[in-house]
Structure formats: C-alpha cells, structure tokens
Design a protein around this motif. Structure first.
Motif, mmCIF file in Angstrom:
data_model
loop_
_atom_site.group_PDB
_atom_site.id
_atom_site.type_symbol
_atom_site.label_atom_id
_atom_site.label_comp_id
_atom_site.label_asym_id
_atom_site.label_seq_id
_atom_site.Cartn_x
_atom_site.Cartn_y
_atom_site.Cartn_z
ATOM 1 N N SER A 198 -2.436 0.835 6.699
ATOM 2 C CA SER A 198 -1.465 -0.222 6.955
ATOM 3 C C SER A 198 -0.519 -0.276 5.758
ATOM 4 C CB SER A 198 -2.169 -1.571 7.155
ATOM 5 O OG SER A 198 -2.966 -1.899 6.031
ATOM 6 N N THR A 199 0.461 -1.146 5.838
ATOM 7 C CA THR A 199 1.489 -1.156 4.800
ATOM 8 C C THR A 199 1.257 -2.187 3.713
ATOM 9 O OG1 THR A 199 2.860 -2.639 6.130
ATOM 10 C CG2 THR A 199 3.252 -0.263 6.371
ATOM 11 N N GLN A 200 0.442 -3.226 3.983
ATOM 12 C CA GLN A 200 0.187 -4.253 2.989
ATOM 13 C C GLN A 200 -1.238 -4.773 3.109
ATOM 14 O OE1 GLN A 200 3.377 -7.153 3.725
ATOM 15 N NE2 GLN A 200 4.368 -6.470 1.842
ATOM 16 N N ILE A 254 0.841 -1.193 0.000
ATOM 17 C CA ILE A 254 0.000 0.000 0.000
ATOM 18 C C ILE A 254 0.880 1.248 0.000
ATOM 19 C CG2 ILE A 254 -1.777 1.284 1.259
ATOM 20 C CD1 ILE A 254 -2.700 -1.396 2.444
ATOM 21 N N LYS A 255 0.564 2.173 -0.892
ATOM 22 C CA LYS A 255 1.293 3.441 -0.969
ATOM 23 C C LYS A 255 0.487 4.598 -0.378
ATOM 24 C CE LYS A 255 4.737 1.464 -3.018
ATOM 25 N NZ LYS A 255 5.985 1.213 -2.244
ATOM 26 N N PHE A 256 -0.841 4.581 -0.612
ATOM 27 C CA PHE A 256 -1.681 5.679 -0.145
ATOM 28 C C PHE A 256 -3.024 5.138 0.316
ATOM 29 C CE2 PHE A 256 1.147 7.431 -3.380
ATOM 30 C CZ PHE A 256 1.760 8.448 -2.661
ATOM 31 N N ALA A 257 -3.579 5.785 1.341
ATOM 32 C CA ALA A 257 -4.905 5.410 1.859
ATOM 33 C C ALA A 257 -5.682 6.686 2.159
ATOM 34 C CB ALA A 257 -4.781 4.568 3.123
ATOM 35 N N GLY A 258 -6.830 6.856 1.495
ATOM 36 C CA GLY A 258 -7.661 8.023 1.721
ATOM 37 C C GLY A 258 -8.436 7.912 3.025
ATOM 38 N N THR A 305 1.369 6.045 3.335
ATOM 39 C CA THR A 305 1.564 4.879 4.204
ATOM 40 C C THR A 305 3.029 4.555 4.453
ATOM 41 O OG1 THR A 305 1.359 3.374 2.335
ATOM 42 C CG2 THR A 305 -0.662 3.898 3.556
ATOM 43 N N ALA A 306 3.937 5.208 3.751
ATOM 44 C CA ALA A 306 5.359 5.039 4.054
ATOM 45 C C ALA A 306 5.691 5.576 5.435
ATOM 46 C CB ALA A 306 6.217 5.727 3.001
ATOM 47 N N THR A 307 4.772 6.389 6.007
ATOM 48 C CA THR A 307 5.022 6.993 7.323
ATOM 49 C C THR A 307 4.440 6.164 8.470
ATOM 50 O OG1 THR A 307 2.975 8.300 7.216
ATOM 51 C CG2 THR A 307 4.952 9.292 6.277
ATOM 52 N N ILE A 308 3.824 5.031 8.159
ATOM 53 C CA ILE A 308 3.256 4.200 9.226
ATOM 54 C C ILE A 308 4.367 3.478 9.997
ATOM 55 C CG2 ILE A 308 1.804 2.175 9.710
ATOM 56 C CD1 ILE A 308 0.012 3.002 7.418
#
Length: 347
Positions: free
Chosen positions: A132-134, A36-40, A344-347
């Motif tokens: 989340s990341t994946q 996952i790269k982005f989540a609205g 999501t890179a910041t999670i």
C-alpha cells in the motif's frame, strides 16, 4: 477520520491479488504517518494469502517488510520527525504490559502482538500491510533505518534480517562457533551474511550446489548439497548451531545428527505440516531442538545498526505492484535471488 489509500489485496483465499483501496486511521497523539516506498515479499505473505496456516482474514493486504519516510507525526511523538527514514516489521502493537513486552521481547507478547496485517488492532479494526502507499503506526513500533542502507534493500531486513539475526545472537554465533544455515533463499542468504559478519565459521546446507558461488560471495566458508547422502556422513557431529530456514518438512533426525555435543537446531521456517522426530536424536548428544520468531523492537533496531555497520542489505529483485502474483509463483518455485521488493510508487 480515516484516509482512503490505494493498495494490493487478496479478496479471498488463493485468489490473485488485485488493486483496491483500504482505510488508514487518522494520525493520533503518538502516531507517525509513513509514506511507504518499498515493501518486501515474504514467503509468509504467500502462506497467509493462500490460507495455508488457517485463520486468514479477507480482504488481506499483505506486507510486513516496510520502509519509507515519515510524512506526518502526532503532537506527542518524540522519536521521529517528518522526513525520517523508517521501517515497520511484523507487528504494529502489543500489550505493552506483560513480562515479555517489558523485557523488549514484544514478539512473544503473552497476550499476542498485533500483526502488521491479517490481524485486528486494539481499536477493533483490521490491520492492512505494506502492499500500500501509506501506513499509520505508533511511534514505538517503528524502526529507524540508518543512513548507508538503501530503503529498497533494507525492507527485507524487517523480517528476513531479524528472523536470522535473533537466533544467531541468542545462540552465540561468533568466532570459534561452527554454524550451518539450511536453505539459501530469502531468509537463508541473510543468515549467511549475518553469521559471517558475526565471525562464525559458516556452512550452507542446500539441496543443490547451484547457489554455491553466491553463498561464498555472502561470506560462507563451506557449502554442501543435502541431496548427497555423503553430506550427512561427512558432517556428523560437526556443528554447534544449525538454523533451518526452509518452510518444508525436513528429516529432523538427519539434521540433528549433524550437531556436536550441546548443539542446537533452530527452526525459523514454518512448514505447513506438523514435524516428527525420534527423541533419541536429542538424547545422544544432549542436543536441543528450538524455534525462534522474529525479534523485538529493541533487537530489530540493533540488527539494523549492525547491518549498516557491516554494509549488509538483502539481495533483491525490484518489481512493480502488478507483478506481485507472478512473483508469488516464482517464490514458491524458488525462482528468485533472493527477495522480491515492491516499488510502492507503482501501486
């Protein structure tokens, strides 16, 4: 065999979201693993985290506006390959057997679809969303993100975009049709863009005139403040279609009075409290009051292709994951133009 990944979750109703870990299932025969790269951030995330609709399951990892890259595919996957740009919307499974699923309307699955989060999958395990990341999902419930749309501005299309595209298409928004969009938030601004691209005559009905310049930039032809009582007199019997995007209770009789003969008021926002109306508001002009809920996989893919063709994406404010609680408060206060998206890179 499961994998543990970082995520942001609400541990209990109305509790702040916090960094934690959740488990993802192993990649199965027909699954894809998505980095996952982005989540609205959708307003429905807030409703569910705060248990305003009831039935919430905790801990809850929200997020159903998800974009990313395929990192792994199961041996039976035919739709996607590693590196493909993909998205996931509001559901990750359905019965696949009922008339609605077979018609490509999985969002109306007669047995109920499996929501991307705050649900239980057919394996009996809880679903966790895009903060989340994946994510592991069956290939049939993933969407291809066309080239030409950034993954960041595409993320809100997986809910906000399809939530507006579906009723606009179903009720024939297009040339010669007068369409009003009620509200100019995360949903409404996409409604304006899509309705204008479909060729309709587009009016925004918003509480104030503060977003008029934005609405015109997105393609609106007219803009009226609903706080002005003259608006309802001036526009009486005017519209073929009104799409109500707000999640607060409105005076439905007042808005129904704006419809022309055989006009329809479609609700896509979900207020916390039951609505009421005078049936004579419907009888007077053979008017209809309707609802619409996201879209099926086929129509969502169609919407993504349409947005790519017309250069449409969501207007976003990109945030780090540790800003999510502040972002929730700002959404409730209508202090965002127009959709928060988590990097999501910041999670």
């Amino acid at each position: 065999m499961t994998t543990t990944i970082p995520a942001y979750a609400a541990p209990a109703a109305k509790a702040p979201l916090e960094r934690t870990t959740v488990s993802r299932r192993a990649v199965g025969e027909h699954d894809v693993l998505i980095d996952i790269k982005f989540a609205g951030i959708c307003h429905s995330d807030i409703h569910q985290v705060r248990d305003e609709w009831g039935g919430a399951r905790f801990p809850m990892v929200p997020g159903h506006e998800i974009t990313g890259l395929v990192a792994e595919v199961g041996p039976g996957v035919t739709r996607y390959a590693v590196g493909d740009r993909v998205g996931v919307g509001c559901f990750v499974d359905s019965c696949r057997e009922c008339a609605n699923c077979l018609a490509g309307e999985e969002q109306y699955c007669l047995k109920g679809f499996t929501a991307t989060y705050n649900s239980v999958g057919r394996d009996g395990e809880p679903t966790y969303g895009g903060y989340s990341t994946q994510l592991v999902v069956d290939e049939n419930y993933a969407l291809r993100i066309p080239e030409g749309i950034g993954l960041d501005v595409a993320a809100p299309l997986l809910c906000a975009g399809i939530t507006l595209y579906s009723p606009l298409k179903h009720w024939n928004a297009g040339p010669g049709r007068k369409v009003a969009v009620v509200g100019m938030g995360g949903l409404g601004h996409m409604g304006v863009k899509i309705a204008a691209a479909l060729g309709a005559d587009v009016t925004v009905l918003s509480q104030s005139l503060s977003k008029k310049a934005d609405a015109e930039r997105f393609g609106a032809h007219h803009y009226y403040a609903t706080s002005d009582a003259d608006t309802f007199e001036q526009l009486a019997g005017h519209f073929d279609l009104i799409v109500n995007t707000v999640s607060v209770n409105l005076d439905l009789d007042a808005y129904l009075s704006l419809l022309a003969l055989d006009g329809t008021l479609v609700n896509v926002g979900a207020p916390e409290h039951p609505a009421s109306l005078n049936v004579f508001s419907l009888l007077g002009g053979r008017r209809s009051l309707a609802g619409s809920n996201i879209g099926g996989i086929r129509e969502t893919q169609e919407m993504l292709e349409f947005c790519a063709e017309h250069g449409l994406g969501s207007e976003i404010e990109l945030i780090a994951a540790d800003q999510v609680n502040e972002a929730y408060d700002r959404v409730v206060a209508s202090d965002v133009r127009y959709r928060f998206v988590i990097d999501t890179a910041t999670i």
